[in-house]
Design a protein around this motif. Sequence first.
Motif, mmCIF file in Angstrom:
data_model
loop_
_atom_site.group_PDB
_atom_site.id
_atom_site.type_symbol
_atom_site.label_atom_id
_atom_site.label_comp_id
_atom_site.label_asym_id
_atom_site.label_seq_id
_atom_site.Cartn_x
_atom_site.Cartn_y
_atom_site.Cartn_z
ATOM 1 N N LEU A 58 0.810 -1.217 0.000
ATOM 2 C CA LEU A 58 0.000 0.000 0.000
ATOM 3 C C LEU A 58 0.844 1.268 0.000
ATOM 4 O O LEU A 58 0.413 2.308 -0.489
ATOM 5 N N ASN A 59 2.049 1.187 0.527
ATOM 6 C CA ASN A 59 2.902 2.365 0.630
ATOM 7 C C ASN A 59 3.809 2.570 -0.580
ATOM 8 O O ASN A 59 4.569 3.541 -0.620
ATOM 9 N N ASP A 60 3.717 1.694 -1.550
ATOM 10 C CA ASP A 60 4.518 1.841 -2.766
ATOM 11 C C ASP A 60 4.036 3.021 -3.604
ATOM 12 O O ASP A 60 2.840 3.327 -3.653
ATOM 13 N N ASN A 61 4.993 3.650 -4.283
ATOM 14 C CA ASN A 61 4.652 4.656 -5.278
ATOM 15 C C ASN A 61 3.960 3.972 -6.458
ATOM 16 O O ASN A 61 4.358 2.876 -6.867
ATOM 17 N N VAL A 62 2.937 4.598 -6.994
ATOM 18 C CA VAL A 62 2.204 4.030 -8.134
ATOM 19 C C VAL A 62 3.147 3.772 -9.303
ATOM 20 O O VAL A 62 2.951 2.823 -10.080
ATOM 21 N N ASN A 63 4.200 4.570 -9.421
ATOM 22 C CA ASN A 63 5.153 4.400 -10.519
ATOM 23 C C ASN A 63 5.799 3.016 -10.536
ATOM 24 O O ASN A 63 6.274 2.570 -11.586
ATOM 25 N N LYS A 64 5.824 2.338 -9.398
ATOM 26 C CA LYS A 64 6.388 0.984 -9.350
ATOM 27 C C LYS A 64 5.569 0.032 -10.214
ATOM 28 O O LYS A 64 6.118 -0.925 -10.789
ATOM 29 N N TYR A 65 4.282 0.272 -10.293
ATOM 30 C CA TYR A 65 3.375 -0.618 -11.025
ATOM 31 C C TYR A 65 2.975 -0.042 -12.387
ATOM 32 O O TYR A 65 2.680 -0.792 -13.315
ATOM 33 N N ILE A 66 2.949 1.287 -12.488
ATOM 34 C CA ILE A 66 2.640 1.967 -13.756
ATOM 35 C C ILE A 66 3.771 2.960 -14.004
ATOM 36 O O ILE A 66 3.752 4.079 -13.469
ATOM 37 N N PRO A 67 4.799 2.572 -14.747
ATOM 38 C CA PRO A 67 5.977 3.434 -14.928
ATOM 39 C C PRO A 67 5.611 4.838 -15.411
ATOM 40 O O PRO A 67 4.768 5.005 -16.302
ATOM 41 N N PHE A 69 3.859 7.137 -14.094
ATOM 42 C CA PHE A 69 2.464 7.528 -13.940
ATOM 43 C C PHE A 69 2.371 9.006 -13.560
ATOM 44 O O PHE A 69 1.695 9.791 -14.213
ATOM 45 N N GLN A 70 3.051 9.392 -12.476
ATOM 46 C CA GLN A 70 3.162 10.810 -12.088
ATOM 47 C C GLN A 70 4.536 11.002 -11.465
ATOM 48 O O GLN A 70 4.822 10.441 -10.407
ATOM 49 N N ASN A 71 5.374 11.783 -12.114
ATOM 50 C CA ASN A 71 6.746 11.969 -11.632
ATOM 51 C C ASN A 71 6.929 13.229 -10.800
ATOM 52 O O ASN A 71 7.857 13.323 -10.001
ATOM 53 N N LYS A 72 6.063 14.220 -10.971
ATOM 54 C CA LYS A 72 6.222 15.483 -10.252
ATOM 55 C C LYS A 72 5.694 15.396 -8.831
ATOM 56 O O LYS A 72 6.320 15.890 -7.890
ATOM 57 N N TYR A 73 4.523 14.749 -8.640
ATOM 58 C CA TYR A 73 3.917 14.628 -7.323
ATOM 59 C C TYR A 73 3.812 13.147 -6.965
ATOM 60 O O TYR A 73 3.034 12.422 -7.583
ATOM 61 N N PRO A 74 4.597 12.668 -6.000
ATOM 62 C CA PRO A 74 4.564 11.247 -5.641
ATOM 63 C C PRO A 74 3.176 10.819 -5.155
ATOM 64 O O PRO A 74 2.564 11.495 -4.320
ATOM 65 N N ILE A 75 2.686 9.727 -5.689
ATOM 66 C CA ILE A 75 1.384 9.178 -5.308
ATOM 67 C C ILE A 75 1.573 7.722 -4.913
ATOM 68 O O ILE A 75 2.189 6.948 -5.655
ATOM 69 N N THR A 76 1.047 7.343 -3.745
ATOM 70 C CA THR A 76 1.116 5.950 -3.301
ATOM 71 C C THR A 76 -0.204 5.239 -3.583
ATOM 72 O O THR A 76 -1.227 5.878 -3.854
ATOM 73 N N ILE A 77 -0.183 3.913 -3.474
ATOM 74 C CA ILE A 77 -1.409 3.121 -3.611
ATOM 75 C C ILE A 77 -2.408 3.536 -2.529
ATOM 76 O O ILE A 77 -3.610 3.620 -2.779
ATOM 77 N N LYS A 78 -1.898 3.825 -1.339
ATOM 78 C CA LYS A 78 -2.772 4.264 -0.247
ATOM 79 C C LYS A 78 -3.447 5.588 -0.590
ATOM 80 O O LYS A 78 -4.621 5.793 -0.267
ATOM 81 N N ASP A 79 -2.724 6.504 -1.239
ATOM 82 C CA ASP A 79 -3.327 7.768 -1.666
ATOM 83 C C ASP A 79 -4.511 7.508 -2.582
ATOM 84 O O ASP A 79 -5.560 8.154 -2.471
ATOM 85 N N LEU A 80 -4.357 6.570 -3.513
ATOM 86 C CA LEU A 80 -5.451 6.218 -4.419
ATOM 87 C C LEU A 80 -6.625 5.637 -3.645
ATOM 88 O O LEU A 80 -7.778 6.040 -3.845
ATOM 89 N N MET A 81 -6.332 4.700 -2.755
ATOM 90 C CA MET A 81 -7.379 4.006 -2.001
ATOM 91 C C MET A 81 -8.210 4.967 -1.166
ATOM 92 O O MET A 81 -9.428 4.826 -1.042
ATOM 93 N N ILE A 129 -6.139 2.059 -9.614
ATOM 94 C CA ILE A 129 -5.918 0.839 -8.817
ATOM 95 C C ILE A 129 -6.157 -0.401 -9.679
ATOM 96 O O ILE A 129 -5.428 -1.399 -9.566
ATOM 97 N N ALA A 130 -7.171 -0.352 -10.550
ATOM 98 C CA ALA A 130 -7.433 -1.495 -11.433
ATOM 99 C C ALA A 130 -6.220 -1.808 -12.297
ATOM 100 O O ALA A 130 -5.869 -2.983 -12.496
ATOM 101 N N LYS A 131 -5.553 -0.764 -12.800
ATOM 102 C CA LYS A 131 -4.362 -0.993 -13.629
ATOM 103 C C LYS A 131 -3.193 -1.478 -12.780
ATOM 104 O O LYS A 131 -2.404 -2.332 -13.229
ATOM 105 N N VAL A 132 -3.077 -0.975 -11.551
ATOM 106 C CA VAL A 132 -2.053 -1.474 -10.627
ATOM 107 C C VAL A 132 -2.254 -2.976 -10.401
ATOM 108 O O VAL A 132 -1.297 -3.762 -10.432
#
Length: 303
Positions: A58-67, A69-81, A129-132
């Motif tokens: 949950l604490n991973d950056n979304v970029n780990k799963y979707i290269p 995805f957003q490079n300027k503002y870090p977003i985690t899976i938890k942020d999405l959830m 999240i579906a794409k993650v």
Amino acid sequence: NITVYKDNKLVMSNSYGYRDFENGIKNDSKSMYLIGSANKFITGLMLRQLEEKGIINLNDNVNKYIPNFQNKYPITIKDLMLHRSGLAKTNLIPYYYGLDGAIESIKLRGVVLNRYHQYNYNDANYITIAKVIENATKKSFEENLNELIIKKAHLKYTARYTSAKHSKYMVNGYKSIKNQYIYTQPKNLDKYDGAGNIYISTDDMAKLINKFKSGQMLSSSSTANLLSAGNNNIYPSSYRYGFYSYLNYQRYRGVFYQNDIISYSNNRYIVSIASNKLSEPYQQETEKSLKYIYINILKQQLT
């Protein structure tokens, strides 16, 4: 359609009206409603299962799963959830197709700075999240839906909108204007994996909630965690994993293309109600009916 569980047992499953008004096809227990935002609860259950298996953190950056995805503002899976990503409101480009097209639209619209790390309910979060889930498992969202939800909960009338064998059970949605019923054709469902393109019967919705609350979908610790109304360190509001957990009940809700499905649950009752005839302008009639049943007939509290 209305389905009621009492003390983990099905005690009512009734249907009224028509799932296809033009052709005079009546509703029955197999009628499947476009689930809309209640889809996020299903997506949340899938996400939590994959967390338990160590496939997603949950604490991973979304970029780990979707290269990228957003490079300027870090977003985690938890942020999405938790709907705290700051992603711009969903406005999917019509000629971008499927989940991949939806993700490209979301990437292009980017982050709204004054919404970043603030609660802002947004379909884009759960589409992402579906794409993650797809990239983490190397399986389609539909494959994960079938494996982690439908088969695990033994659901019969739950499916992605593309299911040919279920199409005859999928209700048509209607606007009701001066006693005239106007059919509303769903659009862009190919882009709504994770956030709204599943059809489900009220029987299956209530059954899934019952399986979840009785610890059959997740570990006992995860189930207790998600049902807890407290612990602001984990959940800053009542919203988590696609549903709302309040002091003495839980709420699961979705409305999409004149399909409205709403469920409440507590330690004794699960009530799921759905309608495919919504007034224009919409006055929340379906949830008002559920509240009346829950409070005045079943004598349950909503706090």
